[in-house]
Design a protein around this motif. Structure first.
Motif, PDB file in Angstrom:
ATOM      1  N   GLN A  26       0.756  -1.123  -0.186  1.00 43.02           N
ATOM      2  CA  GLN A  26      -0.328  -0.003   0.081  1.00 43.02           C
ATOM      3  C   GLN A  26       1.161   1.179  -0.188  1.00 43.02           C
ATOM      4  O   GLN A  26       1.913   1.066   0.741  1.00 43.02           O
ATOM      5  N   GLN A  27       0.556   2.407  -0.669  1.00 39.87           N
ATOM      6  CA  GLN A  27       1.014   3.623  -1.295  1.00 39.87           C
ATOM      7  C   GLN A  27      -0.076   4.727  -0.867  1.00 39.87           C
ATOM      8  O   GLN A  27      -0.380   4.917  -1.813  1.00 39.87           O
ATOM      9  N   GLY A  28      -0.382   5.434   0.472  1.00 45.87           N
ATOM     10  CA  GLY A  28      -1.652   6.301   0.821  1.00 45.87           C
ATOM     11  C   GLY A  28      -2.699   5.414   0.310  1.00 45.87           C
ATOM     12  O   GLY A  28      -3.377   4.755   0.544  1.00 45.87           O
ATOM     13  N   THR A  29      -3.702   6.062  -0.576  1.00 40.64           N
ATOM     14  CA  THR A  29      -4.826   5.237  -1.238  1.00 40.64           C
ATOM     15  C   THR A  29      -4.575   4.123  -1.961  1.00 40.64           C
ATOM     16  O   THR A  29      -5.675   3.640  -3.149  1.00 40.64           O
ATOM     17  N   THR A  30      -3.668   3.782  -2.487  1.00 45.54           N
ATOM     18  CA  THR A  30      -3.453   2.740  -3.878  1.00 45.54           C
ATOM     19  C   THR A  30      -3.206   1.386  -3.105  1.00 45.54           C
ATOM     20  O   THR A  30      -2.093   1.468  -2.305  1.00 45.54           O
ATOM     21  N   THR A  31      -3.584   0.143  -3.091  1.00 44.66           N
ATOM     22  CA  THR A  31      -2.887  -1.046  -2.929  1.00 44.66           C
ATOM     23  C   THR A  31      -2.323  -1.455  -4.454  1.00 44.66           C
ATOM     24  O   THR A  31      -2.673  -1.733  -6.093  1.00 44.66           O
ATOM     25  N   LEU A  32      -1.496  -2.411  -3.939  1.00 44.06           N
ATOM     26  CA  LEU A  32      -0.340  -3.514  -4.966  1.00 44.06           C
ATOM     27  C   LEU A  32      -0.556  -4.588  -4.942  1.00 44.06           C
ATOM     28  O   LEU A  32      -0.338  -4.943  -3.620  1.00 44.06           O
ATOM     29  N   SER A  33      -1.307  -5.937  -5.245  1.00 45.50           N
ATOM     30  CA  SER A  33      -1.691  -7.200  -4.644  1.00 45.50           C
ATOM     31  C   SER A  33      -1.312  -7.465  -5.760  1.00 45.50           C
ATOM     32  O   SER A  33      -1.173  -7.870  -6.826  1.00 45.50           O
ATOM     33  N   CYS A  34      -0.010  -8.952  -5.474  1.00 45.17           N
ATOM     34  CA  CYS A  34       0.129 -10.170  -6.488  1.00 45.17           C
ATOM     35  C   CYS A  34       0.598 -11.316  -5.707  1.00 45.17           C
ATOM     36  O   CYS A  34       0.764 -12.091  -4.583  1.00 45.17           O
ATOM     37  N   ASP A  35       1.017 -12.205  -6.937  1.00 42.91           N
ATOM     38  CA  ASP A  35       1.480 -13.210  -6.310  1.00 42.91           C
ATOM     39  C   ASP A  35       2.728 -13.455  -5.637  1.00 42.91           C
ATOM     40  O   ASP A  35       3.266 -13.710  -4.977  1.00 42.91           O
ATOM     41  N   GLN A  36       3.731 -12.470  -6.311  1.00 40.88           N
ATOM     42  CA  GLN A  36       5.190 -12.201  -5.726  1.00 40.88           C
ATOM     43  C   GLN A  36       5.685 -11.278  -6.179  1.00 40.88           C
ATOM     44  O   GLN A  36       5.780 -10.607  -7.203  1.00 40.88           O
ATOM     45  N   ALA A  37       6.581 -10.790  -5.397  1.00 33.09           N
ATOM     46  CA  ALA A  37       7.733  -9.471  -5.294  1.00 33.09           C
ATOM     47  C   ALA A  37       8.799  -8.735  -4.614  1.00 33.09           C
ATOM     48  O   ALA A  37       8.995  -9.610  -4.135  1.00 33.09           O
ATOM     49  N   ASN A  84      12.260   2.726  -3.824  1.00 35.09           N
ATOM     50  CA  ASN A  84      11.245   3.041  -3.248  1.00 35.09           C
ATOM     51  C   ASN A  84      10.812   2.162  -4.675  1.00 35.09           C
ATOM     52  O   ASN A  84       9.196   2.660  -5.346  1.00 35.09           O
ATOM     53  N   ASN A  85      10.931   0.989  -5.239  1.00 36.52           N
ATOM     54  CA  ASN A  85      10.552   0.397  -6.130  1.00 36.52           C
ATOM     55  C   ASN A  85       9.979  -1.238  -5.990  1.00 36.52           C
ATOM     56  O   ASN A  85      10.823  -1.654  -4.700  1.00 36.52           O
ATOM     57  N   VAL A  86       8.963  -1.682  -6.474  1.00 36.87           N
ATOM     58  CA  VAL A  86       8.641  -2.937  -6.373  1.00 36.87           C
ATOM     59  C   VAL A  86       8.675  -3.365  -7.851  1.00 36.87           C
ATOM     60  O   VAL A  86       7.777  -3.317  -8.594  1.00 36.87           O
ATOM     61  N   GLU A  87       8.802  -4.707  -7.578  1.00 32.64           N
ATOM     62  CA  GLU A  87       8.578  -5.637  -9.037  1.00 32.64           C
ATOM     63  C   GLU A  87       7.462  -6.777  -8.743  1.00 32.64           C
ATOM     64  O   GLU A  87       7.735  -7.272  -7.793  1.00 32.64           O
ATOM     65  N   ALA A  88       6.434  -6.712  -9.428  1.00 32.28           N
ATOM     66  CA  ALA A  88       5.331  -7.542  -8.819  1.00 32.28           C
ATOM     67  C   ALA A  88       5.013  -8.383  -9.674  1.00 32.28           C
ATOM     68  O   ALA A  88       5.096  -8.574 -11.284  1.00 32.28           O
ATOM     69  N   TYR A  89       4.745  -9.851  -9.298  1.00 28.27           N
ATOM     70  CA  TYR A  89       4.512 -11.340 -10.098  1.00 28.27           C
ATOM     71  C   TYR A  89       3.283 -12.145 -10.785  1.00 28.27           C
ATOM     72  O   TYR A  89       2.983 -11.799  -9.068  1.00 28.27           O
ATOM     73  N   GLY A  90       2.504 -12.318 -11.291  1.00 22.43           N
ATOM     74  CA  GLY A  90       1.273 -13.509 -10.848  1.00 22.43           C
ATOM     75  C   GLY A  90       0.630 -12.605 -10.642  1.00 22.43           C
ATOM     76  O   GLY A  90       0.245 -12.141  -9.716  1.00 22.43           O
ATOM     77  N   HIS A  91      -0.870 -12.232 -11.255  1.00 23.89           N
ATOM     78  CA  HIS A  91      -2.261 -11.701 -10.827  1.00 23.89           C
ATOM     79  C   HIS A  91      -1.774 -10.449 -10.014  1.00 23.89           C
ATOM     80  O   HIS A  91      -2.673  -9.966  -9.033  1.00 23.89           O
ATOM     81  N   VAL A  92      -1.368  -9.954 -10.794  1.00 24.20           N
ATOM     82  CA  VAL A  92      -1.467  -8.048 -10.540  1.00 24.20           C
ATOM     83  C   VAL A  92      -2.285  -7.272 -10.450  1.00 24.20           C
ATOM     84  O   VAL A  92      -2.925  -7.621 -11.408  1.00 24.20           O
ATOM     85  N   ARG A  93      -2.284  -6.753  -9.028  1.00 17.12           N
ATOM     86  CA  ARG A  93      -3.399  -5.532  -9.701  1.00 17.12           C
ATOM     87  C   ARG A  93      -3.285  -4.721  -8.622  1.00 17.12           C
ATOM     88  O   ARG A  93      -2.748  -4.663  -7.694  1.00 17.12           O
ATOM     89  N   ILE A  94      -3.260  -3.743  -9.519  1.00 19.14           N
ATOM     90  CA  ILE A  94      -3.106  -2.245  -9.011  1.00 19.14           C
ATOM     91  C   ILE A  94      -4.171  -1.269  -9.065  1.00 19.14           C
ATOM     92  O   ILE A  94      -4.832  -1.432  -9.992  1.00 19.14           O
ATOM     93  N   ILE A  95      -4.393  -1.275  -7.830  1.00 20.37           N
ATOM     94  CA  ILE A  95      -6.210  -0.201  -7.193  1.00 20.37           C
ATOM     95  C   ILE A  95      -6.317   1.348  -6.561  1.00 20.37           C
ATOM     96  O   ILE A  95      -5.401   1.326  -5.757  1.00 20.37           O
TER      97      ILE A  95
END
Length: 260
Positions: free
Chosen positions: A54-65, A72-83
Motif C-alpha cells: 500500500q501507498q496512500g490510497t493505492t494498493t498493489l497485490s500479486c503472487d510474488q514481489a 521505493n520500487n517494486v517488481e510484481a509477478y503473477g495476478h498483479v492488481r493495482i487499485i
C-alpha cells in the motif's frame, strides 16, 4: 563533537521531508513469507504468497514481489492488481512500480477498468499523478455503446478523453463504424473528434471528412473540413457540413456540390 551532534540531529529531522519529497514509502500489508537482504546500503525484500502493498490510497497485490525499500520500487509477478482510490483498477501478469514517481509499467494481459470503459492491451504505462494511461502495442476499449481499437492510445481516466493513433476503429452496437488514422474520443459524451482523414459508415450512409465531430449515440455530426456525405439517393460535398444521419438531413456551406 557538538557540531557532529547538530549535524546528526538535522539529518534525522530531514528524513521525513526527504521521504515526502520522494513520495510515500511502499508499505508491506501482507505476505505469506518475507525474505529480507541488505547489500551495499540497499534493502531488498522478497515477498511470496498473497502479497499486498500500500501507498496512500493505492494498493498493489500479486503472487510474488521484490520490494526495494531503498529506491521505493517494486517488481510484481503473477495476478498483479493495482487499485487507485477505488476508481481505477489495473490488472496484469507483471508490473514494475516506481513508488517515488508513482508510475506503473504493466505487462501481459493488461486490463484497465475505470467504471466507464474497459481497456485491454499487452502493455500499459500508467501515471498515478496525472491519471494518464498510455499504450503502444495495440488495445481494445469497450464501453456500453462502442468498441474501439487502435495501435497507440493516450487516456485520461479523470477527463475521460482519449487520443487514438494508427489504425483507429470505432464500432457501435447499431452497426455503425468509424475508421481513421488519428481520433479523439470522450468516453462520457460518446463524441468522436476528427483530426485526420476519417470515414464514418452507418446503415444508411457514408461520410468522408478530416475535421469535426460525430456523436456515436445520436449519429449527429458537424464537419468543419471539406466533407462528403453519400447515401443511396444523393452525394453531398461542402467545406462545412452539419449532418443528421437518422433523418439524412444536412446543412452544407462553402463550395457546395450536390448530386442525386
Amino acid at each position: 563533537m557538538r557540531y557532529k551532534g547538530w549535524i546528526f540531529l538535522f539529518f534525522l529531522l530531514s528524513l521525513p521531508l526527504f521521504a515526502q519529497a520522494q513520495g510515500q514509502l511502499l508499505q508491506v500489508i501482507r505476505a505469506d513469507s518475507l525474505i529480507g537482504m541488505q547489500q551495499d546500503l540497499i534493502m531488498r525484500k522478497t515477498l511470496i504468497g498473497r502479497v499486498l502493498l500500500q501507498q496512500g490510497t493505492t494498493t498493489l497485490s500479486c503472487d510474488q514481489a521484490v520490494l526495494n525499500s531503498t529506491t521505493n520500487n517494486v517488481e510484481a509477478y503473477g495476478h498483479v492488481r493495482i487499485i487507485q482510490s477505488d476508481t481505477v483498477t489495473i490488472t496484469g501478469d507483471t508490473a514494475l512500480y516506481n513508488g517515488n514517481m508513482r508510475q506503473a509499467f504493466i505487462s501481459g494481459r493488461v486490463k484497465l477498468d475505470d467504471h466507464t470503459i474497459i481497456l485491454n492491451t499487452p502493455k500499459l504505462d500508467y501515471d498515478l499523478n496525472s491519471k494518464m494511461a498510455i499504450y503502444h502495442s495495440g488495445a481494445r476499449i469497450i464501453d456500453k455503446k462502442s468498441t474501439l481499437t487502435s495501435r497507440e492510445g493516450f487516456y485520461n481516466t479523470v477527463t475521460k478523453n482519449f487520443l487514438f493513433k494508427e489504425k483507429v476503429r470505432v464500432i457501435d452496437k447499431d452497426g455503425g463504424s468509424v475508421k481513421a488514422d488519428s481520433l479523439k474520443y470522450n468516453t462520457l459524451s460518446k463524441e468522436a473528434y476528427f483530426i485526420a482523414p476519417t470515414e464514418i459508415i452507418t446503415k444508411k450512409d457514408t461520410v468522408i471528412t478530416s475535421r469535426g465531430f460525430y456523436n456515436t449515440i445520436s449519429k449527429v455530426s458537424n464537419f468543419t473540413g471539406r466533407s462528403t456525405a453519400k447515401t443511396d439517393e444523393y452525394i453531398l460535398t461542402a467545406d462545412t457540413l452539419f449532418y443528421d444521419s437518422p433523418t439524412q438531413i444536412g446543412v452544407a456551406k462553402g463550395r457546395v456540390e450536390f448530386l442525386s
